[in-house]
Write a protein that holds these residues in place. Sequence first.
Motif, PDB file in Angstrom:
ATOM      1  N   THR A  22      44.939  56.247  34.149  1.00 45.30           N
ATOM      2  CA  THR A  22      44.832  55.121  35.083  1.00 45.30           C
ATOM      3  C   THR A  22      43.425  54.520  35.099  1.00 45.30           C
ATOM      4  OG1 THR A  22      46.500  56.159  36.477  1.00 45.30           O
ATOM      5  CG2 THR A  22      45.180  54.423  37.482  1.00 45.30           C
ATOM      6  N   ALA A  23      43.373  53.215  35.079  1.00 45.52           N
ATOM      7  CA  ALA A  23      42.106  52.494  35.223  1.00 45.52           C
ATOM      8  C   ALA A  23      42.145  51.655  36.486  1.00 45.52           C
ATOM      9  CB  ALA A  23      41.863  51.590  34.014  1.00 45.52           C
ATOM     10  N   PHE A  24      41.014  51.552  37.158  1.00 50.55           N
ATOM     11  CA  PHE A  24      40.907  50.663  38.307  1.00 50.55           C
ATOM     12  C   PHE A  24      40.011  49.487  37.945  1.00 50.55           C
ATOM     13  CE2 PHE A  24      38.652  48.954  41.947  1.00 50.55           C
ATOM     14  CZ  PHE A  24      39.724  48.588  42.745  1.00 50.55           C
ATOM     15  N   GLY A  25      40.476  48.294  38.291  1.00 47.98           N
ATOM     16  CA  GLY A  25      39.669  47.102  38.063  1.00 47.98           C
ATOM     17  C   GLY A  25      39.877  46.078  39.152  1.00 47.98           C
ATOM     18  N   LEU A  26      38.919  45.186  39.292  1.00 55.64           N
ATOM     19  CA  LEU A  26      39.054  44.045  40.190  1.00 55.64           C
ATOM     20  C   LEU A  26      39.411  42.853  39.322  1.00 55.64           C
ATOM     21  CD1 LEU A  26      35.913  44.636  42.432  1.00 55.64           C
ATOM     22  CD2 LEU A  26      38.270  45.269  42.916  1.00 55.64           C
ATOM     23  N   LYS A  27      40.687  42.504  39.312  1.00 54.20           N
ATOM     24  CA  LYS A  27      41.193  41.467  38.418  1.00 54.20           C
ATOM     25  C   LYS A  27      40.797  40.079  38.925  1.00 54.20           C
ATOM     26  CE  LYS A  27      43.881  44.337  35.922  1.00 54.20           C
ATOM     27  NZ  LYS A  27      43.816  44.518  34.452  1.00 54.20           N
ATOM     28  N   PHE A  28      40.124  39.313  38.064  1.00 55.91           N
ATOM     29  CA  PHE A  28      39.785  37.931  38.392  1.00 55.91           C
ATOM     30  C   PHE A  28      40.940  37.006  38.013  1.00 55.91           C
ATOM     31  CE2 PHE A  28      35.221  39.214  37.112  1.00 55.91           C
ATOM     32  CZ  PHE A  28      34.916  39.621  38.398  1.00 55.91           C
TER      33      PHE A  28
END
Length: 266
Positions: A22-28
């Motif tokens: 799992t990866a966490f990102g702040l999607k733009f």
Amino acid sequence: PDEFDALVGRKEFKSSTQPALTAFGLKFNTKGKYMSDRNLRKAVAYAFDYSAFDKIYNGRAVLMTSIFTDNIKGKITVPGMPRHDLAKAKAFLAKSKWPTGGIELEYVYVQGFEEERKMGLVLIDSLKDIDITIKMVPLTWPNMKARGSKVETSPDMLAIFATPVSNDPDAVAMMYHPDSWGKYYGTSFYDNPEVHKMIEKARFTMKWEDRAKIYAEIQKRIVDDQPEIFGMMRERRIIYRNYVKGFAYSPVRMTTEFDYYPIHLD
């Protein structure tokens, strides 16, 4: 994380802390009013305080060094991965359509998810240095998915945990392909036709040696385009009573998925 740490070590519980895909990102929203500007995306990425991830997860988070998590086949450490650098943030902001800031960006996260709420507070604190304010909007997961399903309604930033279905790089690369637009892991609406062609070519290339070269370039190109803040990999935290037997960890399962078939009570 605090509740988990409070229970670990008590004799009536057993725990599992294992790395996941799992990866966490702040999607733009790269097609939105603000985040369609690559320089603004870069400014936000360099302004963000990445050390906060480790603090929020009590030392159980590792920063991303690619669009791939560490156990994805073909993963490389991408040179120039953004980290907190206020000078670079201001330099990119100066090249954007909003060179002095003065804008408000919307950050949407899962209602009741304290860790994502804290990430929003980190955004507020980080971006004030470049005169950008953050509007935090908590939504239920179904409403978040609905907001992210269309360019017109997707917010500037969405907090997303994404788990690929295998460790093959195609499982991650396809998240940045138009076929994924509008799905929860494709809410960036990332649009780079050259990269899309590379993703398709890699998918149908037979020799791994050839695929690996393509995926290395894909990772570099997507990081350079900055469709999100590439965040962190957290350890999967699982705790259960000591009379629960048969539990087996699998890194490819989704965040709350378990194989209940072998689990039994003793």
